[in-house]
Write a protein that holds these residues in place. Structure first.
Motif, PDB file in Angstrom:
ATOM      1  N   ASP A 109      22.598 -74.032 -91.802  1.00  0.00           N
ATOM      2  CA  ASP A 109      22.671 -74.200 -90.348  1.00  0.00           C
ATOM      3  C   ASP A 109      21.420 -74.939 -89.892  1.00  0.00           C
ATOM      4  OD1 ASP A 109      23.594 -74.028 -87.756  1.00  0.00           O
ATOM      5  OD2 ASP A 109      23.886 -71.856 -87.800  1.00  0.00           O
ATOM      6  N   LYS A 110      21.254 -75.092 -88.606  1.00  0.00           N
ATOM      7  CA  LYS A 110      20.057 -75.744 -88.073  1.00  0.00           C
ATOM      8  C   LYS A 110      19.833 -75.302 -86.639  1.00  0.00           C
ATOM      9  CE  LYS A 110      22.644 -79.869 -86.599  1.00  0.00           C
ATOM     10  NZ  LYS A 110      22.788 -81.336 -86.744  1.00  0.00           N
ATOM     11  N   PHE A 111      18.610 -75.514 -86.165  1.00  0.00           N
ATOM     12  CA  PHE A 111      18.303 -75.273 -84.760  1.00  0.00           C
ATOM     13  C   PHE A 111      17.380 -76.383 -84.264  1.00  0.00           C
ATOM     14  CE2 PHE A 111      15.140 -72.807 -87.154  1.00  0.00           C
ATOM     15  CZ  PHE A 111      13.939 -73.139 -86.537  1.00  0.00           C
ATOM     16  N   PRO A 112      17.392 -76.681 -82.960  1.00  0.00           N
ATOM     17  CA  PRO A 112      16.570 -77.780 -82.426  1.00  0.00           C
ATOM     18  C   PRO A 112      15.076 -77.509 -82.608  1.00  0.00           C
ATOM     19  CG  PRO A 112      18.243 -77.104 -80.839  1.00  0.00           C
ATOM     20  CD  PRO A 112      18.229 -76.059 -81.916  1.00  0.00           C
ATOM     21  N   THR A 113      14.336 -78.562 -82.881  1.00  0.00           N
ATOM     22  CA  THR A 113      12.882 -78.443 -83.006  1.00  0.00           C
ATOM     23  C   THR A 113      12.279 -78.487 -81.604  1.00  0.00           C
ATOM     24  OG1 THR A 113      13.062 -79.654 -85.093  1.00  0.00           O
ATOM     25  CG2 THR A 113      10.850 -79.329 -84.216  1.00  0.00           C
ATOM     26  N   THR A 114      12.190 -77.325 -80.995  1.00  0.00           N
ATOM     27  CA  THR A 114      11.695 -77.232 -79.605  1.00  0.00           C
ATOM     28  C   THR A 114      10.320 -76.594 -79.524  1.00  0.00           C
ATOM     29  OG1 THR A 114      12.819 -75.105 -79.350  1.00  0.00           O
ATOM     30  CG2 THR A 114      14.029 -77.067 -78.655  1.00  0.00           C
ATOM     31  N   ALA A 115       9.817 -76.050 -80.630  1.00  0.00           N
ATOM     32  CA  ALA A 115       8.536 -75.322 -80.622  1.00  0.00           C
ATOM     33  C   ALA A 115       7.389 -76.238 -80.204  1.00  0.00           C
ATOM     34  CB  ALA A 115       8.263 -74.730 -82.001  1.00  0.00           C
ATOM     35  N   LYS A 116       6.437 -75.661 -79.493  1.00  0.00           N
ATOM     36  CA  LYS A 116       5.257 -76.391 -79.044  1.00  0.00           C
ATOM     37  C   LYS A 116       3.982 -75.916 -79.744  1.00  0.00           C
ATOM     38  CE  LYS A 116       7.808 -78.623 -76.110  1.00  0.00           C
ATOM     39  NZ  LYS A 116       8.207 -80.022 -76.424  1.00  0.00           N
TER      40      LYS A 116
ATOM     41  N   ALA B  63      11.142 -71.493 -99.390  1.00  0.00           N
ATOM     42  CA  ALA B  63      10.714 -72.858 -99.684  1.00  0.00           C
ATOM     43  C   ALA B  63      10.812 -73.679 -98.404  1.00  0.00           C
ATOM     44  CB  ALA B  63      11.597 -73.468-100.768  1.00  0.00           C
ATOM     45  N   VAL B  64       9.816 -74.532 -98.177  1.00  0.00           N
ATOM     46  CA  VAL B  64       9.762 -75.301 -96.932  1.00  0.00           C
ATOM     47  C   VAL B  64       9.485 -76.769 -97.219  1.00  0.00           C
ATOM     48  CG1 VAL B  64       8.659 -75.536 -94.670  1.00  0.00           C
ATOM     49  CG2 VAL B  64       8.846 -73.264 -95.728  1.00  0.00           C
ATOM     50  N   SER B  65      10.261 -77.636 -96.588  1.00  0.00           N
ATOM     51  CA  SER B  65       9.989 -79.065 -96.536  1.00  0.00           C
ATOM     52  C   SER B  65       9.526 -79.373 -95.117  1.00  0.00           C
ATOM     53  CB  SER B  65      11.259 -79.865 -96.868  1.00  0.00           C
ATOM     54  OG  SER B  65      11.127 -81.209 -96.446  1.00  0.00           O
ATOM     55  N   CYS B  66       8.426 -80.130 -94.983  1.00  0.00           N
ATOM     56  CA  CYS B  66       7.886 -80.372 -93.644  1.00  0.00           C
ATOM     57  C   CYS B  66       7.173 -81.720 -93.585  1.00  0.00           C
ATOM     58  CB  CYS B  66       6.925 -79.250 -93.256  1.00  0.00           C
ATOM     59  SG  CYS B  66       5.596 -78.983 -94.445  1.00  0.00           S
ATOM     60  N   PRO B  67       7.021 -82.265 -92.389  1.00  0.00           N
ATOM     61  CA  PRO B  67       6.279 -83.521 -92.245  1.00  0.00           C
ATOM     62  C   PRO B  67       4.783 -83.285 -92.400  1.00  0.00           C
ATOM     63  CG  PRO B  67       6.989 -82.731 -90.096  1.00  0.00           C
ATOM     64  CD  PRO B  67       7.602 -81.805 -91.108  1.00  0.00           C
ATOM     65  N   GLY B  68       4.047 -84.368 -92.628  1.00  0.00           N
ATOM     66  CA  GLY B  68       2.606 -84.282 -92.751  1.00  0.00           C
ATOM     67  C   GLY B  68       2.138 -84.337 -94.190  1.00  0.00           C
ATOM     68  N   VAL B  69       0.833 -84.382 -94.365  1.00  0.00           N
ATOM     69  CA  VAL B  69       0.223 -84.308 -95.692  1.00  0.00           C
ATOM     70  C   VAL B  69       0.101 -82.833 -96.039  1.00  0.00           C
ATOM     71  CG1 VAL B  69      -1.828 -84.824 -97.062  1.00  0.00           C
ATOM     72  CG2 VAL B  69      -1.038 -86.459 -95.336  1.00  0.00           C
ATOM     73  N   VAL B  70       0.685 -82.439 -97.159  1.00  0.00           N
ATOM     74  CA  VAL B  70       0.803 -81.011 -97.487  1.00  0.00           C
ATOM     75  C   VAL B  70       0.021 -80.675 -98.757  1.00  0.00           C
ATOM     76  CG1 VAL B  70       2.397 -79.147 -98.048  1.00  0.00           C
ATOM     77  CG2 VAL B  70       3.072 -80.905 -96.390  1.00  0.00           C
ATOM     78  N   ASP B  71      -0.841 -79.687 -98.645  1.00  0.00           N
ATOM     79  CA  ASP B  71      -1.498 -79.114 -99.814  1.00  0.00           C
ATOM     80  C   ASP B  71      -0.605 -77.983-100.311  1.00  0.00           C
ATOM     81  OD1 ASP B  71      -3.071 -77.611-101.602  1.00  0.00           O
ATOM     82  OD2 ASP B  71      -4.921 -78.233-100.629  1.00  0.00           O
TER      83      ASP B  71
ATOM     84  N   GLY C 203       2.582 -85.029 -89.094  1.00  0.00           N
ATOM     85  CA  GLY C 203       3.632 -86.008 -88.823  1.00  0.00           C
ATOM     86  C   GLY C 203       4.069 -85.976 -87.376  1.00  0.00           C
ATOM     87  N   SER C 204       5.356 -85.743 -87.132  1.00  0.00           N
ATOM     88  CA  SER C 204       5.879 -85.703 -85.762  1.00  0.00           C
ATOM     89  C   SER C 204       5.537 -84.398 -85.050  1.00  0.00           C
ATOM     90  CB  SER C 204       7.402 -85.891 -85.792  1.00  0.00           C
ATOM     91  OG  SER C 204       8.009 -84.905 -86.605  1.00  0.00           O
ATOM     92  N   LEU C 205       4.995 -83.431 -85.784  1.00  0.00           N
ATOM     93  CA  LEU C 205       4.629 -82.134 -85.192  1.00  0.00           C
ATOM     94  C   LEU C 205       3.116 -81.953 -85.318  1.00  0.00           C
ATOM     95  CD1 LEU C 205       7.488 -79.947 -86.716  1.00  0.00           C
ATOM     96  CD2 LEU C 205       7.460 -81.133 -84.518  1.00  0.00           C
ATOM     97  N   LEU C 206       2.383 -82.617 -84.445  1.00  0.00           N
ATOM     98  CA  LEU C 206       0.932 -82.656 -84.559  1.00  0.00           C
ATOM     99  C   LEU C 206       0.290 -81.285 -84.397  1.00  0.00           C
ATOM    100  CD1 LEU C 206       0.171 -85.974 -82.627  1.00  0.00           C
ATOM    101  CD2 LEU C 206       0.266 -85.601 -85.099  1.00  0.00           C
ATOM    102  N   PHE C 207       0.997 -80.341 -83.753  1.00  0.00           N
ATOM    103  CA  PHE C 207       0.423 -79.005 -83.586  1.00  0.00           C
ATOM    104  C   PHE C 207       0.327 -78.246 -84.913  1.00  0.00           C
ATOM    105  CE2 PHE C 207       4.995 -78.535 -82.536  1.00  0.00           C
ATOM    106  CZ  PHE C 207       5.374 -77.590 -83.496  1.00  0.00           C
ATOM    107  N   MET C 208       0.923 -78.811 -85.982  1.00  0.00           N
ATOM    108  CA  MET C 208       0.849 -78.155 -87.286  1.00  0.00           C
ATOM    109  C   MET C 208      -0.396 -78.559 -88.073  1.00  0.00           C
ATOM    110  SD  MET C 208       3.366 -76.134 -87.306  1.00  0.00           S
ATOM    111  CE  MET C 208       3.133 -75.549 -88.981  1.00  0.00           C
ATOM    112  N   HIS C 209      -1.204 -79.452 -87.545  1.00  0.00           N
ATOM    113  CA  HIS C 209      -2.389 -79.925 -88.259  1.00  0.00           C
ATOM    114  C   HIS C 209      -3.329 -78.771 -88.606  1.00  0.00           C
ATOM    115  CE1 HIS C 209      -5.650 -82.422 -89.571  1.00  0.00           C
ATOM    116  NE2 HIS C 209      -6.444 -82.054 -88.574  1.00  0.00           N
ATOM    117  N   GLU C 210      -3.654 -78.700 -89.890  1.00  0.00           N
ATOM    118  CA  GLU C 210      -4.562 -77.690 -90.451  1.00  0.00           C
ATOM    119  C   GLU C 210      -4.040 -76.256 -90.328  1.00  0.00           C
ATOM    120  OE1 GLU C 210      -8.459 -78.348 -88.825  1.00  0.00           O
ATOM    121  OE2 GLU C 210      -8.848 -79.999 -90.238  1.00  0.00           O
ATOM    122  N   LYS C 211      -2.732 -76.111 -90.145  1.00  0.00           N
ATOM    123  CA  LYS C 211      -2.130 -74.779 -90.101  1.00  0.00           C
ATOM    124  C   LYS C 211      -1.669 -74.377 -91.507  1.00  0.00           C
ATOM    125  CE  LYS C 211      -2.408 -74.201 -85.610  1.00  0.00           C
ATOM    126  NZ  LYS C 211      -3.230 -73.133 -85.002  1.00  0.00           N
TER     127      LYS C 211
END
Length: 300
Positions: free
Chosen positions: A27-34, A58-66, A76-84
């Motif tokens: 399934d899927k849900f809209p990416t609405t999180a801030k 398991a997670v696939s996500c945008p950005g550079v991932v360690d 990536g398109s979700l800049l609020f994830m930087h360094e999280k």
């Protein structure tokens, strides 16, 4: 069973999968999180009904991932994830192992596991979407690079202004989304099904649509030649939504031949193929990455 997420800029896909890749639920849900906290809460809500069955996430996500630390950089398109540390945040809520991987590298891993790169020596996987995702397979292994940037082909410059010191990037010239926008704008197409209409025009031989498409294909073909010289892979596989259109890879192979004919200096012979996985590639690749990381941890 394993719970797998594919975090995208528009939707977050999620699936319950067996260890052989069989999908039991999707399934899927809209990416609405801030915020990262809001996104994690939404993800946990989807996992909760299946928590007694799930051995890992398991997670696939945008950005550079360690992948070892579970930290996302840039986002990536979700800049609020930087360094999280998304892995840590999810594990705290779900109490199972959590492993992350970059979305384009997940797509490459899907092809390595069960797709066109399964039995090859080396491959470059190019995912055509809003930008150009990249994954490099060498000697049967995904390459991350010293700074986790191996395969980040969107940042390669296709031209450079020596006076302004500004470049044009492959992420834009190779963007399937930008291609569709340009043709849709030229032909005044309705917005909801632009992609389908655009390729209808291309396949029907519309001159204006094909002029834009050909320019796009030549740009892409020139970078494929560069990639071939750089890492000399056995295959270069094209993924993303538009790869479902046979005209894309057919025209790419023609364009490479035309470029080589016009430039006899070229010696590269890229073998361009279509990826086996398309829309669900990141789910399969994220799951395979989970197994690889768990196996690596057990060997330490």
């Amino acid at each position: 069973m394993y719970f797998v997420y594919d975090i995208g800029g528009t939707f977050v896909k999620f699936a319950l999968m067996e260890n052989n890749g069989t999908v039991k639920m999707k399934d899927k849900f809209p990416t609405t999180a801030k915020s990262a906290e809001e996104l994690v809460a939404q993800m946990v809500e989807k996992w909760r009904p299946y928590r007694t069955e799930v051995k890992g996430i398991a997670v696939s996500c945008p950005g550079v991932v360690d992948t070892e630390k579970g930290v996302i950089y840039q986002g990536g398109s979700l800049l609020f994830m930087h360094e999280k540390n998304l892995a840590e945040m999810l594990a705290r809520e779900c109490h199972v192992p959590v492993v992350l991987q970059n979305d384009a590298k997940s797509a490459a891993l899907a092809e390595l596991w069960l797709g066109v790169a399964k039995n090859v020596h080396s491959a470059a996987i190019l995912t055509l979407g809003s930008g150009v995702g990249g994954g490099i397979i060498m000697d049967g292994k995904l390459q991350s690079g010293y700074h986790l940037m191996a395969g980040e082909v969107s940042f390669m410059e296709t031209s450079f202004d020596t006076k302004k010191l500004r470049g044009t990037f492959f992420g834009r010239t190779g963007s399937a989304v930008e291609l569709i926008k340009r043709i849709a704008s030229k032909k005044n197409l309705p917005s909801k099904k632009d992609g389908e209409h655009v390729f209808e025009l291309i396949n029907q031989g519309d001159e204006e649509a094909n002029a834009i498409f050909d320019a796009y294909i030549y740009e892409l073909a020139s970078q494929i030649l560069n990639i071939q010289y750089l890492i000399d892979p056995e295959i270069i596989a094209i993924g993303g939504g538009i790869s479902a259109q046979p005209v894309v890879v057919d025209r790419l192979n023609e364009a490479v031949a035309e470029i080589k004919a016009a430039n006899p200096y070229h010696a590269a012979q890229p073998k361009i193929v279509t990826c086996h996985f398309q829309n669900d590639a990141n789910l399969y690749g994220a799951l395979y990455n989970f197994f690889l990381q768990m196996d690596a941890q057990n060997k330490r």
